[in-house]
Design a protein around this motif. Sequence first.
Motif, PDB file in Angstrom:
ATOM      1  N   ARG A 146       1.128  -0.523   0.079  1.00 25.61           N
ATOM      2  CA  ARG A 146      -0.280  -0.138  -0.197  1.00 25.61           C
ATOM      3  C   ARG A 146       1.237   1.407   0.062  1.00 25.61           C
ATOM      4  O   ARG A 146       0.834   2.126  -0.701  1.00 25.61           O
ATOM      5  CB  ARG A 146      -1.364   0.108   0.973  1.00 25.61           C
ATOM      6  CG  ARG A 146      -2.010  -1.474   0.999  1.00 25.61           C
ATOM      7  CD  ARG A 146      -2.694  -1.210   2.047  1.00 25.61           C
ATOM      8  NE  ARG A 146      -4.081  -2.051   2.407  1.00 25.61           N
ATOM      9  CZ  ARG A 146      -5.022  -2.072   3.156  1.00 25.61           C
ATOM     10  NH1 ARG A 146      -4.500  -1.851   4.191  1.00 25.61           N
ATOM     11  NH2 ARG A 146      -5.273  -3.492   3.114  1.00 25.61           N
ATOM     12  N   GLU A 149       1.825   1.420  -3.733  1.00 21.95           N
ATOM     13  CA  GLU A 149       1.349   1.977  -4.053  1.00 21.95           C
ATOM     14  C   GLU A 149       1.017   3.406  -4.465  1.00 21.95           C
ATOM     15  O   GLU A 149       0.327   4.376  -5.203  1.00 21.95           O
ATOM     16  CB  GLU A 149      -0.012   1.608  -4.502  1.00 21.95           C
ATOM     17  CG  GLU A 149       0.649  -0.365  -4.254  1.00 21.95           C
ATOM     18  CD  GLU A 149      -1.368  -1.229  -4.809  1.00 21.95           C
ATOM     19  OE1 GLU A 149      -2.059  -0.389  -3.612  1.00 21.95           O
ATOM     20  OE2 GLU A 149      -1.037  -2.322  -4.751  1.00 21.95           O
ATOM     21  N   ARG A 150       1.336   3.872  -2.829  1.00 24.16           N
ATOM     22  CA  ARG A 150       1.147   5.604  -2.580  1.00 24.16           C
ATOM     23  C   ARG A 150       1.735   6.303  -3.249  1.00 24.16           C
ATOM     24  O   ARG A 150       2.150   7.204  -3.544  1.00 24.16           O
ATOM     25  CB  ARG A 150       0.519   5.692  -1.046  1.00 24.16           C
ATOM     26  CG  ARG A 150      -1.346   5.198  -0.756  1.00 24.16           C
ATOM     27  CD  ARG A 150      -1.175   5.959   1.025  1.00 24.16           C
ATOM     28  NE  ARG A 150      -0.348   5.749   1.659  1.00 24.16           N
ATOM     29  CZ  ARG A 150      -0.064   3.993   2.709  1.00 24.16           C
ATOM     30  NH1 ARG A 150      -1.653   3.851   2.374  1.00 24.16           N
ATOM     31  NH2 ARG A 150       0.635   3.924   3.691  1.00 24.16           N
ATOM     32  N   ARG A 151       2.706   6.166  -3.002  1.00 23.56           N
ATOM     33  CA  ARG A 151       4.226   5.807  -3.049  1.00 23.56           C
ATOM     34  C   ARG A 151       4.467   6.904  -5.028  1.00 23.56           C
ATOM     35  O   ARG A 151       4.725   8.035  -5.544  1.00 23.56           O
ATOM     36  CB  ARG A 151       5.893   6.096  -3.023  1.00 23.56           C
ATOM     37  CG  ARG A 151       6.619   6.255  -3.276  1.00 23.56           C
ATOM     38  CD  ARG A 151       8.006   5.981  -2.753  1.00 23.56           C
ATOM     39  NE  ARG A 151       8.247   4.347  -2.812  1.00 23.56           N
ATOM     40  CZ  ARG A 151       8.447   3.848  -2.302  1.00 23.56           C
ATOM     41  NH1 ARG A 151       8.040   3.967  -0.728  1.00 23.56           N
ATOM     42  NH2 ARG A 151       8.682   2.280  -2.815  1.00 23.56           N
ATOM     43  N   ARG A 152       4.001   5.507  -5.639  1.00 25.75           N
ATOM     44  CA  ARG A 152       3.632   5.017  -7.465  1.00 25.75           C
ATOM     45  C   ARG A 152       3.052   6.515  -7.690  1.00 25.75           C
ATOM     46  O   ARG A 152       2.831   7.292  -8.550  1.00 25.75           O
ATOM     47  CB  ARG A 152       3.861   4.322  -7.237  1.00 25.75           C
ATOM     48  CG  ARG A 152       3.468   3.383  -9.330  1.00 25.75           C
ATOM     49  CD  ARG A 152       2.962   2.409  -9.647  1.00 25.75           C
ATOM     50  NE  ARG A 152       2.474   1.931 -10.472  1.00 25.75           N
ATOM     51  CZ  ARG A 152       2.886   1.493 -11.728  1.00 25.75           C
ATOM     52  NH1 ARG A 152       4.312   0.771 -11.616  1.00 25.75           N
ATOM     53  NH2 ARG A 152       1.938   1.078 -12.182  1.00 25.75           N
ATOM     54  N   HIS A 153       1.746   6.151  -6.976  1.00 20.85           N
ATOM     55  CA  HIS A 153       1.046   7.435  -7.414  1.00 20.85           C
ATOM     56  C   HIS A 153       1.096   8.295  -7.158  1.00 20.85           C
ATOM     57  O   HIS A 153       0.831   9.402  -8.029  1.00 20.85           O
ATOM     58  CB  HIS A 153      -0.671   7.165  -6.313  1.00 20.85           C
ATOM     59  CG  HIS A 153      -1.460   7.818  -6.548  1.00 20.85           C
ATOM     60  ND1 HIS A 153      -2.985   6.712  -7.011  1.00 20.85           N
ATOM     61  CD2 HIS A 153      -2.265   8.952  -6.721  1.00 20.85           C
ATOM     62  CE1 HIS A 153      -3.502   7.440  -7.011  1.00 20.85           C
ATOM     63  NE2 HIS A 153      -3.485   9.233  -6.668  1.00 20.85           N
ATOM     64  N   GLY A 154       1.815   8.867  -6.245  1.00 22.47           N
ATOM     65  CA  GLY A 154       2.491   9.938  -5.405  1.00 22.47           C
ATOM     66  C   GLY A 154       2.601  10.465  -6.945  1.00 22.47           C
ATOM     67  O   GLY A 154       2.536  11.614  -7.935  1.00 22.47           O
ATOM     68  N   ILE A 156       3.666   9.360  -9.878  1.00 17.48           N
ATOM     69  CA  ILE A 156       2.672   9.711 -11.156  1.00 17.48           C
ATOM     70  C   ILE A 156       1.907  10.623 -11.701  1.00 17.48           C
ATOM     71  O   ILE A 156       1.851  11.572 -12.543  1.00 17.48           O
ATOM     72  CB  ILE A 156       1.693   8.446 -11.923  1.00 17.48           C
ATOM     73  CG1 ILE A 156       2.272   6.714 -11.777  1.00 17.48           C
ATOM     74  CG2 ILE A 156       1.051   8.591 -12.553  1.00 17.48           C
ATOM     75  CD1 ILE A 156       2.280   5.928 -11.874  1.00 17.48           C
ATOM     76  N   GLU A 157       0.859  11.074 -10.572  1.00 13.18           N
ATOM     77  CA  GLU A 157      -0.020  12.490 -10.596  1.00 13.18           C
ATOM     78  C   GLU A 157       1.129  13.680 -10.564  1.00 13.18           C
ATOM     79  O   GLU A 157       0.678  14.322 -11.490  1.00 13.18           O
ATOM     80  CB  GLU A 157      -0.487  12.521  -9.453  1.00 13.18           C
ATOM     81  CG  GLU A 157      -1.364  11.420  -9.213  1.00 13.18           C
ATOM     82  CD  GLU A 157      -2.541  12.262  -9.938  1.00 13.18           C
ATOM     83  OE1 GLU A 157      -2.912  13.234 -10.373  1.00 13.18           O
ATOM     84  OE2 GLU A 157      -3.420  11.151 -10.181  1.00 13.18           O
ATOM     85  N   HIS A 215      -1.772   3.792 -14.683  1.00 17.15           N
ATOM     86  CA  HIS A 215      -2.420   4.995 -13.842  1.00 17.15           C
ATOM     87  C   HIS A 215      -4.194   4.641 -13.747  1.00 17.15           C
ATOM     88  O   HIS A 215      -4.051   5.682 -14.068  1.00 17.15           O
ATOM     89  CB  HIS A 215      -1.911   5.919 -13.494  1.00 17.15           C
ATOM     90  CG  HIS A 215      -1.860   6.813 -12.580  1.00 17.15           C
ATOM     91  ND1 HIS A 215      -1.391   6.418 -11.347  1.00 17.15           N
ATOM     92  CD2 HIS A 215      -3.101   8.068 -12.495  1.00 17.15           C
ATOM     93  CE1 HIS A 215      -2.706   8.136 -10.345  1.00 17.15           C
ATOM     94  NE2 HIS A 215      -2.602   8.355 -10.957  1.00 17.15           N
ATOM     95  N   ASP A 216      -4.412   4.404 -12.503  1.00 17.62           N
ATOM     96  CA  ASP A 216      -5.884   4.084 -12.269  1.00 17.62           C
ATOM     97  C   ASP A 216      -6.063   5.862 -11.616  1.00 17.62           C
ATOM     98  O   ASP A 216      -6.142   5.993 -10.682  1.00 17.62           O
ATOM     99  CB  ASP A 216      -6.838   2.923 -11.771  1.00 17.62           C
ATOM    100  CG  ASP A 216      -7.870   3.061 -12.148  1.00 17.62           C
ATOM    101  OD1 ASP A 216      -8.744   3.587 -12.513  1.00 17.62           O
ATOM    102  OD2 ASP A 216      -8.570   1.473 -11.596  1.00 17.62           O
ATOM    103  N   ARG A 217      -6.937   6.376 -12.309  1.00 13.11           N
ATOM    104  CA  ARG A 217      -7.324   7.530 -11.949  1.00 13.11           C
ATOM    105  C   ARG A 217      -9.242   7.825 -11.454  1.00 13.11           C
ATOM    106  O   ARG A 217      -9.547   6.964 -11.381  1.00 13.11           O
ATOM    107  CB  ARG A 217      -7.510   8.661 -12.677  1.00 13.11           C
ATOM    108  CG  ARG A 217      -5.650   9.278 -13.140  1.00 13.11           C
ATOM    109  CD  ARG A 217      -5.240  10.229 -13.410  1.00 13.11           C
ATOM    110  NE  ARG A 217      -5.256  11.277 -13.158  1.00 13.11           N
ATOM    111  CZ  ARG A 217      -5.370  12.690 -13.359  1.00 13.11           C
ATOM    112  NH1 ARG A 217      -5.482  12.895 -14.289  1.00 13.11           N
ATOM    113  NH2 ARG A 217      -4.031  13.815 -12.547  1.00 13.11           N
TER     114      ARG A 217
END
Length: 388
Positions: A146, A149-154, A156-157, A215-217
Amino acid sequence: MGTRELVAACRSEIPALTSQLIAAIFTDIPEWTDYSPVSRDDLHHACCRYLTRVLDLVAGDVTGPDRDDVAAAIGRNRAAQGVPLEVMLRTFRLGGQIVWEALLDKAGELPPGEVRKIGVETWSAIDGMSSSLVTSYRSTELEQVRRDERRRHGVIEDLLAGSARDTTFAARAARELNLPAHGGYLVVAVRGDRPHVEIGTETALAALGIRSVWHDRVETMVGLVSLEQRAGSAVLGQVGSRIRGRAAASPVVQGLAQIDTGHALAMLGLETLPATARGLVSLEQRYPEALLLRSPDLTALMVARTLGPVLELPLKEREILLRTLAIWLAENCSAANAAPRLHCHRNTVINRLQRISALLGRRLEGQRSYLELSLALAALEMGVSTPA
Protein backbone atom coordinates in the motif's frame (compact mmCIF):
# COMPACT_ATOMS: atom_id res chain seq x y z
CA MET A 1 11.24 -33.25 37.52
CA GLY A 2 8.22 -31.29 36.28
CA THR A 3 7.79 -29.15 33.19
CA ARG A 4 8.94 -25.93 34.89
CA GLU A 5 12.08 -27.56 36.26
CA LEU A 6 12.78 -29.06 32.83
CA VAL A 7 12.42 -25.67 31.16
CA ALA A 8 14.55 -23.98 33.82
CA ALA A 9 17.31 -26.49 33.15
CA CYS A 10 17.20 -25.63 29.44
CA ARG A 11 17.21 -21.85 29.97
CA SER A 12 20.84 -21.89 31.04
CA GLU A 13 21.68 -23.42 27.66
CA ILE A 14 19.99 -20.69 25.56
CA PRO A 15 23.33 -19.27 24.28
CA ALA A 16 24.44 -22.73 23.12
CA LEU A 17 21.00 -23.50 21.64
CA THR A 18 21.09 -20.17 19.78
CA SER A 19 24.48 -21.00 18.26
CA GLN A 20 23.13 -24.44 17.34
CA LEU A 21 20.12 -22.89 15.59
CA ILE A 22 22.23 -20.41 13.62
CA ALA A 23 24.54 -23.24 12.53
CA ALA A 24 21.52 -25.31 11.47
CA ILE A 25 20.09 -22.40 9.49
CA PHE A 26 23.16 -22.22 7.28
CA THR A 27 24.02 -25.91 7.02
CA ASP A 28 20.66 -27.65 6.70
CA ILE A 29 19.67 -27.29 3.02
CA PRO A 30 21.56 -23.98 2.64
CA GLU A 31 19.95 -23.19 -0.72
CA TRP A 32 16.74 -22.51 1.23
CA THR A 33 18.52 -19.85 3.30
CA ASP A 34 18.29 -16.19 2.32
CA TYR A 35 19.26 -14.04 5.28
CA SER A 36 21.49 -11.76 3.22
CA PRO A 37 19.63 -8.56 4.26
CA VAL A 38 20.02 -9.46 7.97
CA SER A 39 23.14 -8.71 10.00
CA ARG A 40 24.60 -11.58 12.02
CA ASP A 41 23.97 -9.71 15.30
CA ASP A 42 20.31 -9.14 14.34
CA LEU A 43 19.88 -12.80 13.45
CA HIS A 44 21.56 -13.96 16.65
CA HIS A 45 19.39 -11.69 18.81
CA ALA A 46 16.15 -12.81 17.09
CA CYS A 47 17.03 -16.51 17.41
CA CYS A 48 17.80 -16.05 21.10
CA ARG A 49 14.47 -14.27 21.70
CA TYR A 50 12.59 -16.94 19.76
CA LEU A 51 14.06 -19.88 21.64
CA THR A 52 13.51 -18.13 24.97
CA ARG A 53 9.88 -17.45 24.13
CA VAL A 54 9.28 -21.08 23.15
CA LEU A 55 10.49 -22.14 26.58
CA ASP A 56 8.33 -19.45 28.21
CA LEU A 57 5.27 -20.83 26.46
CA VAL A 58 6.08 -24.44 27.35
CA ALA A 59 6.51 -23.45 30.99
CA GLY A 60 3.24 -21.50 30.96
CA ASP A 61 4.96 -18.20 31.86
CA VAL A 62 3.19 -16.58 28.87
CA THR A 63 0.10 -17.64 26.94
CA GLY A 64 -1.47 -17.12 23.53
CA PRO A 65 1.30 -18.21 21.11
CA ASP A 66 -0.89 -17.37 18.10
CA ARG A 67 -0.80 -13.73 19.25
CA ASP A 68 2.80 -13.76 20.41
CA ASP A 69 4.53 -10.37 20.32
CA VAL A 70 8.03 -11.84 19.86
CA ALA A 71 7.01 -13.82 16.75
CA ALA A 72 5.05 -10.80 15.48
CA ALA A 73 8.07 -8.52 15.88
CA ILE A 74 10.30 -10.99 14.03
CA GLY A 75 7.71 -11.22 11.24
CA ARG A 76 7.52 -7.42 10.87
CA ASN A 77 11.27 -6.99 10.79
CA ARG A 78 11.95 -9.78 8.32
CA ALA A 79 9.14 -8.66 5.98
CA ALA A 80 10.61 -5.15 5.99
CA GLN A 81 14.05 -6.60 5.24
CA GLY A 82 12.72 -8.75 2.40
CA VAL A 83 13.51 -12.16 3.90
CA PRO A 84 11.18 -14.76 2.33
CA LEU A 85 8.46 -16.06 4.63
CA GLU A 86 9.41 -19.66 3.80
CA VAL A 87 12.87 -19.02 5.24
CA MET A 88 11.34 -17.75 8.49
CA LEU A 89 8.99 -20.71 8.85
CA ARG A 90 11.88 -23.08 8.27
CA THR A 91 13.89 -21.29 10.97
CA PHE A 92 10.99 -21.62 13.41
CA ARG A 93 10.74 -25.34 12.67
CA LEU A 94 14.48 -25.84 13.15
CA GLY A 95 14.34 -23.90 16.41
CA GLY A 96 11.40 -25.96 17.59
CA GLN A 97 13.29 -29.15 16.85
CA ILE A 98 16.31 -27.89 18.80
CA VAL A 99 14.19 -26.95 21.84
CA TRP A 100 12.36 -30.27 21.78
CA GLU A 101 15.61 -32.25 21.62
CA ALA A 102 17.04 -30.18 24.49
CA LEU A 103 13.95 -30.89 26.59
CA LEU A 104 14.17 -34.60 25.80
CA ASP A 105 17.82 -34.66 26.85
CA LYS A 106 16.80 -33.24 30.23
CA ALA A 107 13.68 -35.37 30.62
CA GLY A 108 15.56 -38.31 32.16
CA GLU A 109 13.19 -40.82 33.67
CA LEU A 110 9.99 -38.81 33.22
CA PRO A 111 6.95 -41.00 32.62
CA PRO A 112 6.00 -41.35 28.91
CA GLY A 113 2.73 -39.54 29.54
CA GLU A 114 4.55 -36.51 30.92
CA VAL A 115 6.97 -36.53 27.97
CA ARG A 116 4.05 -36.61 25.56
CA LYS A 117 2.44 -33.67 27.36
CA ILE A 118 5.64 -31.62 27.10
CA GLY A 119 5.89 -32.55 23.41
CA VAL A 120 2.34 -31.36 22.77
CA GLU A 121 3.02 -28.10 24.60
CA THR A 122 6.28 -27.55 22.70
CA TRP A 123 4.87 -28.08 19.22
CA SER A 124 1.70 -26.20 20.10
CA ALA A 125 3.94 -23.25 20.99
CA ILE A 126 5.85 -23.61 17.70
CA ASP A 127 2.62 -23.79 15.66
CA GLY A 128 1.12 -20.79 17.47
CA MET A 129 4.24 -18.66 17.06
CA SER A 130 4.43 -19.65 13.39
CA SER A 131 0.83 -18.51 12.97
CA SER A 132 1.65 -15.19 14.64
CA LEU A 133 4.72 -14.85 12.43
CA VAL A 134 2.68 -15.39 9.24
CA THR A 135 -0.04 -12.94 10.28
CA SER A 136 2.48 -10.23 11.14
CA TYR A 137 4.59 -10.88 8.05
CA ARG A 138 1.60 -10.73 5.67
CA SER A 139 0.25 -7.61 7.36
CA THR A 140 3.62 -5.88 6.97
CA GLU A 141 3.84 -6.97 3.33
CA LEU A 142 0.39 -5.52 2.69
CA GLU A 143 1.35 -2.26 4.37
CA GLN A 144 4.47 -2.10 2.21
CA VAL A 145 2.45 -2.72 -0.95
CA ARG A 146 0.00 0.00 0.00
CA ARG A 147 2.84 2.37 0.84
CA ASP A 148 4.57 1.58 -2.47
CA GLU A 149 1.30 2.09 -4.34
CA ARG A 150 0.74 5.44 -2.65
CA ARG A 151 4.29 6.52 -3.49
CA ARG A 152 3.92 5.35 -7.09
CA HIS A 153 0.53 7.06 -7.34
CA GLY A 154 2.04 10.30 -6.09
CA VAL A 155 4.98 10.13 -8.50
CA ILE A 156 2.70 9.57 -11.51
CA GLU A 157 0.34 12.34 -10.43
CA ASP A 158 3.33 14.67 -10.19
CA LEU A 159 4.44 13.61 -13.68
CA LEU A 160 1.00 14.42 -15.07
CA ALA A 161 1.19 17.79 -13.34
CA GLY A 162 4.48 18.65 -15.07
CA SER A 163 6.92 18.14 -12.20
CA ALA A 164 9.34 16.24 -14.46
CA ARG A 165 10.37 19.52 -16.07
CA ASP A 166 12.66 19.60 -13.05
CA THR A 167 15.52 17.27 -13.99
CA THR A 168 16.08 16.07 -10.41
CA PHE A 169 12.46 14.96 -10.10
CA ALA A 170 12.57 13.37 -13.57
CA ALA A 171 15.58 11.27 -12.55
CA ARG A 172 13.87 10.17 -9.33
CA ALA A 173 10.64 9.33 -11.16
CA ALA A 174 12.57 7.29 -13.71
CA ARG A 175 14.12 5.22 -10.90
CA GLU A 176 10.83 4.81 -9.01
CA LEU A 177 8.88 3.71 -12.07
CA ASN A 178 11.67 1.89 -13.92
CA LEU A 179 11.23 4.11 -16.97
CA PRO A 180 13.79 6.00 -19.04
CA ALA A 181 14.00 9.72 -18.27
CA HIS A 182 14.52 10.52 -21.95
CA GLY A 183 13.31 9.23 -25.30
CA GLY A 184 9.92 9.02 -26.96
CA TYR A 185 6.72 8.42 -25.01
CA LEU A 186 3.07 7.87 -25.82
CA VAL A 187 0.51 8.84 -23.22
CA VAL A 188 -2.72 6.83 -23.42
CA ALA A 189 -6.02 7.82 -21.81
CA VAL A 190 -8.80 5.20 -21.48
CA ARG A 191 -12.41 5.39 -20.34
CA GLY A 192 -15.27 2.90 -20.30
CA ASP A 193 -16.31 -0.13 -18.30
CA ARG A 194 -13.71 -1.27 -15.79
CA PRO A 195 -11.20 -2.73 -16.15
CA HIS A 196 -10.23 -0.15 -18.78
CA VAL A 197 -7.37 -2.32 -20.00
CA GLU A 198 -6.80 -6.04 -19.70
CA ILE A 199 -5.38 -7.18 -16.38
CA GLY A 200 -1.64 -7.80 -16.68
CA THR A 201 -1.12 -5.32 -19.50
CA GLU A 202 2.02 -3.84 -17.94
CA THR A 203 3.57 -7.31 -17.58
CA ALA A 204 2.49 -8.41 -21.06
CA LEU A 205 4.02 -5.32 -22.66
CA ALA A 206 7.20 -5.76 -20.63
CA ALA A 207 7.51 -9.28 -22.05
CA LEU A 208 7.63 -7.61 -25.48
CA GLY A 209 10.32 -5.22 -24.29
CA ILE A 210 7.88 -2.29 -23.96
CA ARG A 211 8.16 -0.52 -20.61
CA SER A 212 5.01 1.17 -19.34
CA VAL A 213 3.08 2.16 -16.24
CA TRP A 214 -0.71 2.26 -15.94
CA HIS A 215 -2.35 4.64 -13.51
CA ASP A 216 -6.00 4.43 -12.42
CA ARG A 217 -7.63 7.80 -11.78
CA VAL A 218 -11.25 8.56 -10.85
CA GLU A 219 -12.71 8.21 -14.36
CA THR A 220 -9.69 7.54 -16.53
CA MET A 221 -6.88 5.03 -16.83
CA VAL A 222 -3.64 6.69 -17.95
CA GLY A 223 -0.78 4.77 -19.51
CA LEU A 224 2.77 6.06 -19.94
CA VAL A 225 4.38 3.97 -22.66
CA SER A 226 8.07 4.24 -23.48
CA LEU A 227 8.97 3.77 -27.16
CA GLU A 228 12.72 3.25 -26.73
CA GLN A 229 13.58 3.47 -30.43
CA ARG A 230 10.35 1.76 -31.55
CA ALA A 231 7.90 3.19 -34.03
CA GLY A 232 4.88 4.72 -32.36
CA SER A 233 2.47 2.89 -34.69
CA ALA A 234 3.91 -0.52 -33.79
CA VAL A 235 3.63 0.16 -30.06
CA LEU A 236 0.09 1.50 -30.49
CA GLY A 237 -0.86 -1.78 -32.12
CA GLN A 238 0.39 -3.77 -29.13
CA VAL A 239 -1.31 -1.44 -26.64
CA GLY A 240 -4.55 -1.23 -28.61
CA SER A 241 -5.05 -4.98 -28.55
CA ARG A 242 -5.39 -4.80 -24.76
CA ILE A 243 -7.75 -1.82 -24.50
CA ARG A 244 -11.20 -2.60 -23.09
CA GLY A 245 -12.84 0.82 -23.39
CA ARG A 246 -12.47 3.85 -25.63
CA ALA A 247 -8.99 5.31 -25.69
CA ALA A 248 -6.81 7.96 -27.28
CA ALA A 249 -3.05 8.27 -27.48
CA SER A 250 -1.02 11.43 -27.68
CA PRO A 251 1.45 12.10 -30.45
CA VAL A 252 5.00 11.15 -29.45
CA VAL A 253 6.38 13.41 -26.72
CA GLN A 254 10.00 13.56 -25.64
CA GLY A 255 10.98 12.30 -22.21
CA LEU A 256 9.28 12.40 -18.84
CA ALA A 257 9.55 16.19 -18.97
CA GLN A 258 6.76 16.29 -21.56
CA ILE A 259 4.43 13.73 -19.99
CA ASP A 260 2.06 16.50 -18.87
CA THR A 261 1.79 17.76 -22.45
CA GLY A 262 1.20 14.23 -23.70
CA HIS A 263 -1.48 13.70 -21.08
CA ALA A 264 -3.32 16.88 -22.07
CA LEU A 265 -3.23 15.83 -25.73
CA ALA A 266 -4.39 12.29 -24.97
CA MET A 267 -7.30 13.64 -22.93
CA LEU A 268 -8.20 16.00 -25.79
CA GLY A 269 -8.20 13.04 -28.17
CA LEU A 270 -10.38 11.07 -25.77
CA GLU A 271 -12.94 13.88 -25.60
CA THR A 272 -13.34 13.74 -29.39
CA LEU A 273 -14.64 10.15 -29.21
CA PRO A 274 -18.34 9.37 -28.78
CA ALA A 275 -19.31 7.49 -25.62
CA THR A 276 -20.12 4.38 -27.67
CA ALA A 277 -16.64 4.20 -29.23
CA ARG A 278 -14.32 1.29 -28.43
CA GLY A 279 -10.64 0.80 -29.07
CA LEU A 280 -7.59 3.04 -29.33
CA VAL A 281 -7.05 5.97 -31.70
CA SER A 282 -4.24 8.46 -31.94
CA LEU A 283 -4.91 12.17 -31.62
CA GLU A 284 -3.20 12.42 -35.01
CA GLN A 285 -6.30 10.71 -36.42
CA ARG A 286 -8.60 13.22 -34.71
CA TYR A 287 -7.07 16.61 -35.39
CA PRO A 288 -10.22 18.13 -36.99
CA GLU A 289 -12.37 17.03 -34.06
CA ALA A 290 -9.74 18.27 -31.61
CA LEU A 291 -9.72 21.69 -33.25
CA LEU A 292 -13.49 21.83 -32.89
CA LEU A 293 -13.24 21.01 -29.19
CA ARG A 294 -10.65 23.72 -28.65
CA SER A 295 -13.20 26.39 -29.66
CA PRO A 296 -16.58 25.13 -28.44
CA ASP A 297 -18.43 28.47 -28.80
CA LEU A 298 -17.14 29.00 -32.33
CA THR A 299 -17.91 25.38 -33.18
CA ALA A 300 -21.51 25.74 -31.99
CA LEU A 301 -21.96 28.85 -34.17
CA MET A 302 -20.46 27.01 -37.15
CA VAL A 303 -22.84 24.05 -36.69
CA ALA A 304 -25.85 26.36 -36.42
CA ARG A 305 -24.87 28.30 -39.52
CA THR A 306 -24.02 25.19 -41.56
CA LEU A 307 -26.84 22.79 -40.61
CA GLY A 308 -29.32 24.90 -38.62
CA PRO A 309 -32.45 24.38 -40.78
CA VAL A 310 -31.91 20.63 -40.90
CA LEU A 311 -31.47 20.48 -37.12
CA GLU A 312 -34.88 22.14 -36.67
CA LEU A 313 -36.71 19.26 -38.41
CA PRO A 314 -38.60 16.56 -36.51
CA LEU A 315 -36.22 13.98 -35.03
CA LYS A 316 -36.84 11.12 -37.48
CA GLU A 317 -36.50 13.24 -40.63
CA ARG A 318 -33.48 15.03 -39.22
CA GLU A 319 -31.66 11.77 -38.48
CA ILE A 320 -32.38 10.37 -41.96
CA LEU A 321 -31.09 13.49 -43.71
CA LEU A 322 -27.98 13.81 -41.52
CA ARG A 323 -27.10 10.13 -41.98
CA THR A 324 -27.57 10.46 -45.74
CA LEU A 325 -25.33 13.52 -45.84
CA ALA A 326 -22.62 11.85 -43.71
CA ILE A 327 -22.50 8.68 -45.82
CA TRP A 328 -22.59 10.65 -49.09
CA LEU A 329 -19.56 12.65 -47.94
CA ALA A 330 -17.81 9.47 -46.76
CA GLU A 331 -18.37 7.92 -50.20
CA ASN A 332 -16.65 10.80 -51.98
CA CYS A 333 -19.96 12.47 -52.74
CA SER A 334 -21.20 9.54 -54.82
CA ALA A 335 -24.95 8.90 -54.56
CA ALA A 336 -24.46 5.54 -56.29
CA ASN A 337 -21.96 4.39 -53.67
CA ALA A 338 -23.97 5.81 -50.76
CA ALA A 339 -27.21 4.07 -51.76
CA PRO A 340 -26.24 0.48 -50.77
CA ARG A 341 -25.02 1.68 -47.37
CA LEU A 342 -28.30 3.52 -46.85
CA HIS A 343 -30.35 0.55 -48.12
CA CYS A 344 -32.18 2.70 -50.65
CA HIS A 345 -32.16 3.60 -54.34
CA ARG A 346 -29.70 6.10 -55.80
CA ASN A 347 -32.57 8.41 -56.70
CA THR A 348 -33.68 8.42 -53.07
CA VAL A 349 -30.23 9.60 -52.03
CA ILE A 350 -30.34 12.36 -54.64
CA ASN A 351 -33.81 13.46 -53.47
CA ARG A 352 -32.65 13.65 -49.86
CA LEU A 353 -29.58 15.66 -50.84
CA GLN A 354 -31.75 18.04 -52.82
CA ARG A 355 -34.00 18.43 -49.77
CA ILE A 356 -30.95 19.29 -47.62
CA SER A 357 -29.69 21.76 -50.22
CA ALA A 358 -33.10 23.48 -50.34
CA LEU A 359 -33.28 23.72 -46.55
CA LEU A 360 -29.78 25.16 -46.28
CA GLY A 361 -30.19 27.44 -49.28
CA ARG A 362 -26.81 26.43 -50.72
CA ARG A 363 -25.21 23.90 -53.00
CA LEU A 364 -23.68 20.91 -51.27
CA GLU A 365 -20.93 20.48 -53.84
CA GLY A 366 -17.59 22.27 -53.68
CA GLN A 367 -14.46 21.99 -51.54
CA ARG A 368 -15.53 24.58 -48.98
CA SER A 369 -18.98 23.04 -48.65
CA TYR A 370 -17.47 19.60 -48.14
CA LEU A 371 -15.18 21.00 -45.44
CA GLU A 372 -17.88 22.89 -43.55
CA LEU A 373 -20.41 20.07 -43.76
CA SER A 374 -17.87 17.47 -42.62
CA LEU A 375 -16.78 19.59 -39.67
CA ALA A 376 -20.38 20.29 -38.65
CA LEU A 377 -21.25 16.58 -38.75
CA ALA A 378 -18.14 15.74 -36.73
CA ALA A 379 -19.14 18.33 -34.13
CA LEU A 380 -22.63 16.81 -33.88
CA GLU A 381 -21.11 13.36 -33.40
CA MET A 382 -19.14 14.74 -30.45
CA GLY A 383 -22.31 16.13 -28.90
CA VAL A 384 -21.77 19.83 -29.61
CA SER A 385 -24.99 21.75 -29.04
CA THR A 386 -26.01 24.76 -31.10
CA PRO A 387 -26.82 28.16 -29.54
CA ALA A 388 -30.41 28.57 -28.35
